[in-house]
Write a protein that holds these residues in place. Structure first.
Motif: not given
Length: 300
Positions: A153-154, A156-164, A268-280
């Protein structure tokens, strides 16, 4: 000080007077004299070059300009107050994480795990903000979001969590004619109605394709816009649904749903924790992310 930014004292006096329609009541709230509030408001009006109040029958009434100005500054004053209260209460530790979550994952996967999180991290407060189809991380009241997709997602950073890990599931007895109640050949599932999620229309085609079955029939069938609805449709016997395992553990345990074919196929899809780089580096986000990543599904 910014050249076009009034003092906080002036803004507080104006907001309180506007809320009470009275300099006297505003003065009581701010623990100053009525004259002090009146002076701060006059100073603000002089700075802006605009009348914010008019006096009607000895009552204060906001002008149109005053009303528009109040609507713009009030959220910022509330945000400053909230940030101050949070910092005082936490002394810089933990804090509040403003997060949005997809409803089904929140109810079926995240919420049941939160008691463990709060037991380990009582210093962190989670505040769930309304879920929306898109996430604007420029908004100050959104720090992170749990999203479903391919992890890109443009902005934001994204870390895979679950769901695949997805499973073909149905109501017990739907495949009664199959030996053991489970299809041996994945192509056999095409004899039954297939149920789909509207945001993953290719799910059945991909799942069958990975097992060597290519067919246009994989695209037909009823569609639902939430996995909770898709789950209920399968429980009700409407057909076979492909659903992330993390969302149906309870139904599998109770027997409300059974697996229609034993193949382990990853989406190919799953749930991700997304957040903006400036708030990491927010302490609350770092704490929550570390906890989430402890329980991440291992996908190979």
């Amino acid at each position: 000080m910014r050249r076009l930014c009034p003092s906080l004292t002036e803004l507080q006096a104006f907001e309180a007077a506007a809320r009470h329609n009275s300099f006297t009541l505003a003065a009581r709230e701010l623990h100053v004299t009525q004259g002090a509030v009146s002076k701060q408001v006059r100073s603000l009006e002089a700075f802006l070059g605009v009348d914010l109040f008019e006096r009607v029958r000895q009552r204060l009434m906001l002008t149109d300009a005053g009303l528009r100005y109040l609507e713009r500054i009030r959220p910022s004053l509330n945000e400053i107050e909230a940030a101050t209260v949070e910092l005082i209460s936490t002394q810089g530790r933990g804090g509040t994480l403003h997060i949005a979550s997809l409803p089904t994952l929140g109810a079926k996967w995240l919420i049941p795990r939160l008691p463990q999180f709060f037991q380990r991290h009582p210093e962190v407060t989670l505040e769930f903000v309304p879920h929306a189809q898109s996430y604007d991380f420029s908004e100050p009241d959104l720090d992170a979001a749990i999203r479903f997709g391919d992890g890109v997602w443009p902005g934001s950073l994204a870390d895979y969590m679950t769901g695949r890990e997805v499973l073909p599931v149905c109501r017990p007895g739907l495949l009664g004619a199959e030996p053991g109640g489970m299809a041996k050949d994945p192509a056999d599932l095409l004899r039954y109605p297939l149920l789909h999620h509207t945001t993953v229309p290719e799910a059945w085609s991909d799942w069958l394709g990975q097992l060597g079955v290519s067919t246009r029939e994989a695209w037909s069938g009823a569609r639902f816009d939430q996995f909770s609805l898709l789950t209920q449709a399968a429980v009700s016997g409407l057909g076979i649904a492909l659903i992330p395992r993390c969302l149906i553990e309870e139904e599998l345990t109770t027997g409300a749903l059974v697996v229609a074919h034993p193949a382990r196929v990853l989406s190919r899809k799953g749930y991700y924790l997304c957040y903006p780089e400036q708030k990491q580096h927010l302490p609350a986000l770092q704490t929550f992310r570390a906890w989430v990543m402890e329980g991440v599904d291992v996908v190979v």
